[in-house]
Design an enzyme around this catalytic site. Structure first.
Site: not given
Lengths: 637, 637
Positions: B38, B379, B441
């Site tokens: 920003h 992840e 899952h």
């Protein structure tokens, strides 16, 4: 993991936690969260041993169709399972929400001499939980808030699926949690006295959450697989099971053996639980006498947190009012209903002034234990905390951020949907209409990607009155989460004396402005800010002799639930010239426009520019709607 | 923020960083990442001042349509912008990937006396970056890997949009980063000597990443808005700008003023940059003479990291082979191509044995600086690190996890798509076919939700040969990320002497098995594991006199790119009886089946049970396909 954590579970369930196996819903029970959900059998075993309604037969049905012992713990399926876990970090994070629920409810209801809300949240957490970012977000916030009722035990086994944690994870977890302002202790995961002492110390420090780092070994007791990553995701195998039993001097047969003396020892939990809940019930009886108003409110909130007379307070907006952004209308709704809804609690991930989520005149969570939560720039934490709050069943949690950042909290939204938790998301700045911040901040695919998720209801209202109805729908929806998708930019208030009533929101899609005689040759369908283009286009088309119907479709999920007859009324099969207009991706709109229709949508990323420029450049003009509509009619003739 | 960090930027750009404004692509430049995107004007201002191709006119066009100075920095739009930032935490995290690229490339190419790869990654990071979980994930991994080339400066301004960080953020950031094994220093953000000393110390510690905590104040210099959250997202306003200029003893007019002496001071960067790159070029010339093979490889990798003769090594699979899961076929592909692709680098978020992503016979990143990365259970970090690796333009990064956990990395996938980075995702366990692990899952909505994202190509191959072609398509796609969606369960190898060639993958959808005379009354379309049901159903339908065509549709995005003629060949407009079968949600399939077709899909969450049970219970049987097909034909008659 069940082998690894057996000593910890033993101490927790037999000596430390307060629960009543006969009533898993007892409100003042300690909560147990198996954040490392892949160790579900540990939890199932403890539930069975301590006398919950879970039989040895259930255990034998482990991971089978419709069994009560699925692969990962599932909320609502198994008595005593407090929450669904498995996606790592989520249990850790939801526990923080549970602790916030405890504090909020305690502040609402506890009175001198009457600690009617007073419980701990225990969790078993794994290396995986510690590595996931969501745990960092919630641990930082939990430390900031000083959530002393949290007692987390970290199974420090130094093994993951790929091998030793040396491969990926060498940080000093204890020091990190001290930096978050947690009490940190270290114990041997098999030292029963040490574990109990540590938990006792954790219980005594009510100003800080506690992390107990328990050094454990995976597959503890297995002669060949102890401390091996092979034991992480795969069964030991028959031979190693036999060797393990020999190693532990345990009978080799039968496969499922609970010696009587073990069972009778654990089942003392039944009597203990009955007594524990009775004492509390006695306290509550006195509380009810001394504080009848509070007790009545308690009853009402626990029966149904939205069963208060809030509906009549919903604001109404008039066409003569100045144009108003749906995010601002949403703020007006919140301000109107919060005095009537004691269970309303929420906030924003540091965008409250933009999301219009702050409840003016109400306390802040940290300072006053009030309903205004500052989640910080932690969207994922917010999502999971909302789930933890909803699991209290007495609260109505909501959380706001920009729609584009719903991506950051998607795993938590999914768990809300899976558990059917009545969480409300306030997603503002819902399109390229947010303007200058550009493509990183402009949602394109987000509404569509949420529409793909089961059990999640999305509402994208077209004006202020649809916004009020969208909030009504959200609050009345107790069967899953609801996402409100709201504009940054101002929108006119539709004249409902001329157009269909905003009540139509509850049917998902409705005829806003019909063709003469209800006989359209063309259907214009859209949601949110784009509905205003459709209404204007309909007028222009009329002057050209084209009979178009305008359908406002704020919620595909609600529309899906309507009867085939109603759907046919709104979208008659015979009318195949259908044009969908939405400032988001086209993906999914074929459900309504089929192979013969068309769309005006955004199938690329946005741009940084003023919103009016963007709407024009991306084809969201009345002229373009008219042109596309005419083209479509030609094609369909 | 530009006001807050001006001193830091001044020291970095005028004294510490090595770069060449005339050649923003110089491979050995230091990288600068404005994670706090920003504050884009800070970066634009420095690029303008130091002589990059960015004019004062560009600066005046800030946040305007198609300008080179959008609201947040956008990769590819502005020379000198290393990466798109704005969604908080992403810049922080991508920088870690950049440092990993530096280390990997240095190991590949540096030789004694020839440090041809030797640069630092600088970033300015904010409170928001620090709060986001992705930063924790990547900081932990960066500390674990000892990425000494990282030098991050944290703008500790204690202000966020909602107010003081006291509201939400009281952790000890320095201690936390020490726990991650970072070098941590503290400086006054306006002490020029102190900043330079700290960066020098950071440069000297090559065994640890560095965090320099710079105490700063937001809107520094503004008499009324300094240290105020009002200055976070909103402009100061004309009056306050005037007051600020007065306060700083700066001329009030013109609005955009760069005094000549300031410009000439900063523009020394041009000569300095030319000299710096020249020295390196001289070194590289000698390197080219001493190590011609390496230099040739360098050239090739930088020209196009996949321009090596790998295609001929792609494995072929025969129907006589045993059934093989597409994840296993993918592992075979990786093993076959890696010897030919020196830029291939990747791994899994702790699921390598399940994702089949480990490159056997090749080194590990931490131990050997090799291509095998253990991302840990992180992840989101993986997603952003892949982006950072791809930004090197010389590498081919890939990362694996279960498809369901793509949700955890979605914001990073979005940035890859926005930047059109050629990242490859290996998403395995792609449906209820993963079985016992249950609904947490089992992906349902994930493929659809990714199909909604612009620039992302998704491939869900139906068998091993389609998997090889899917990898080919992924490697040849340099215009954006590719997601491979692969099964856990084994699938037969389709007999290509009987069915259409697997080459069809590159067209996205192709006729796998046609109706007699190419004249179907019914089209069966699907992807992945479900294609085998369609083929079997086609045979059964044939015996009942029904002429069906089977279309394998591994990639909607590739199909979308084909000519209208080709699409019409595969899906003739006249044939409206179309049945789509995919073990995922129906959402989006109406694009192919329209209002008159039908689907066999999964529009609810899954269950924990063996995969064969689940496929049967959810209707994925040949019998059900046949039945639905017959019903559909009846309806369409």
């Amino acid at each position: 993991m069940p082998m690894e954590a057996s000593a910890l579970a033993y101490v927790l369930w037999s000596r430390l936690m307060r629960y009543n196996p006969a009533n898993p819903q007892w409100s003042n029970r300690d909560r147990f969260v198996l954040s490392a959900g892949h160790g579900s059998m540990l939890l199932y075993a403890m539930l069975h041993l301590t006398g919950y309604d879970l039989s040895l037969e259930d255990l034998k049905n482990f991971r089978q169709w419709k069994s009560r012992t699925p692969g990962h713990p599932e909320y609502g399926r198994t008595p005593g399972v407090e929450t669904t876990t498995g996606p790592l970090g989520q249990g850790f994070a939801m526990g923080v929400g549970m602790a916030m629920a405890e504090r909020f409810m305690a502040n609402l209801f506890n009175r001198p001499g009457f600690p009617v809300v007073d419980y701990f949240i225990y969790a078993l957490v794994s290396d995986g939980d510690m590595m996931e970012g969501i745990s960092s977000e919630t641990a930082s916030l939990a430390g900031h808030l000083g959530l002393g009722k949290l007692i987390y035990i970290y199974l420090d086994n130094r093994i993951t699926i790929e091998g030793s944690t040396d491969l990926t994870f060498s940080e000093d977890v204890g020091k990190r949690f001290e930096a978050y302002n947690w009490q940190v202790q270290r114990v041997d995961g098999y030292d029963l006295f040490g574990i109990e002492d540590a938990v006792n110390r954790a219980q005594k420090d009510l100003s800080r959450p506690s992390l107990i780092i328990a050094r454990t070994c995976i597959a503890c007791g297995s002669p060949n697989k102890e401390n091996s990553c092979e034991a992480h995701g795969a069964p030991l195998g028959a031979e190693e099971v036999t060797l393990t039993k020999q190693n532990c001097r345990w009978p080799e047969k039968p496969d499922f053996l609970v010696p009587d003396e073990v069972l009778s020892f654990f089942r003392r939990a039944i009597a203990r639980g009955k007594e524990t809940e009775s004492s509390w019930a006695y306290l509550f009886k006195e509380y009810r006498e001394g504080h009848p108003d509070l007790a009545a409110r308690w009853d009402a909130m626990h029966r149904n947190p939205q069963a208060f007379p809030w509906e009549s307070s919903l604001p109404k907006f008039e066409p003569a009012d100045k144009p108003i952004a749906t995010r601002a209308a949403s703020g007006r709704v919140l301000a109107a209903i919060v005095p009537h809804l004691p269970g309303l609690i929420g906030g924003s991930a540091d965008l409250a002034p933009s999301n219009n989520t702050f409840l003016k005149g109400f306390g802040e969570f940290k300072k006053d234990k009030g309903p205004n939560i500052h989640f910080g720039i932690r969207e994922h934490a917010m999502g999971a905390i909302l789930n933890g709050l909803a699991l209290s069943k007495a609260l109505i949690p909501y959380g706001g951020t920009f729609l584009v950042f719903s991506d950051y909290m998607r795993p938590a939204i999914r768990l809300a949907a899976l558990m059917k938790l009545p969480v409300i998301y306030v997603f503002t700045h819902d399109s390229i209409g947010l303007g200058e911040d550009g493509p990183t901040h402009q949602p394109i695919e987000h509404t569509a990607s949420m529409r793909a998720m089961p059990n999640l209801t999305i509402l994208r209202p077209a004006d202020a009155n649809e916004t009020a109805e969208a909030w009504r729908a959200a609050l009345l929806n107790r069967e899953g989460p609801t996402a409100l998708v709201l504009t940054r930019q101002n929108l006119p208030v539709l004249d409902r004396s001329r157009y269909g009533s905003a009540d139509g929101v509850h049917k998902g899609a409705y005829i806003l402005a019909d063709a003469p005689n209800g006989n359209p040759e063309l259907i214009l369908i859209g949601s949110g800010s784009e509905v205003h283009l459709l209404v204007a286009a309909q007028d222009q088309l009329k002057t050209r002799g084209i009979a178009a119907r305008v359908v406002s479709a704020p919620s595909w999920e609600l529309f899906q639930k309507q009867s085939a007859e109603y759907k046919e009324t709104v979208l008659p099969s015979r009318t195949r010239a259908r044009l969908a207009v939405e400032a988001g991706c086209s993906f999914g709109w074929e459900r309504f426009v089929g192979l013969d229709g068309d769309t005006i949508t955004v199938d690329r990323f946005g741009e940084s520019a003023p919103d009016k420029v963007l709407f024009k450049e991306f084809g969201f003009t009345v002229d373009n709607v008219v042109k596309k509509a005419e083209d479509l009619l030609k094609k369909n003739k």
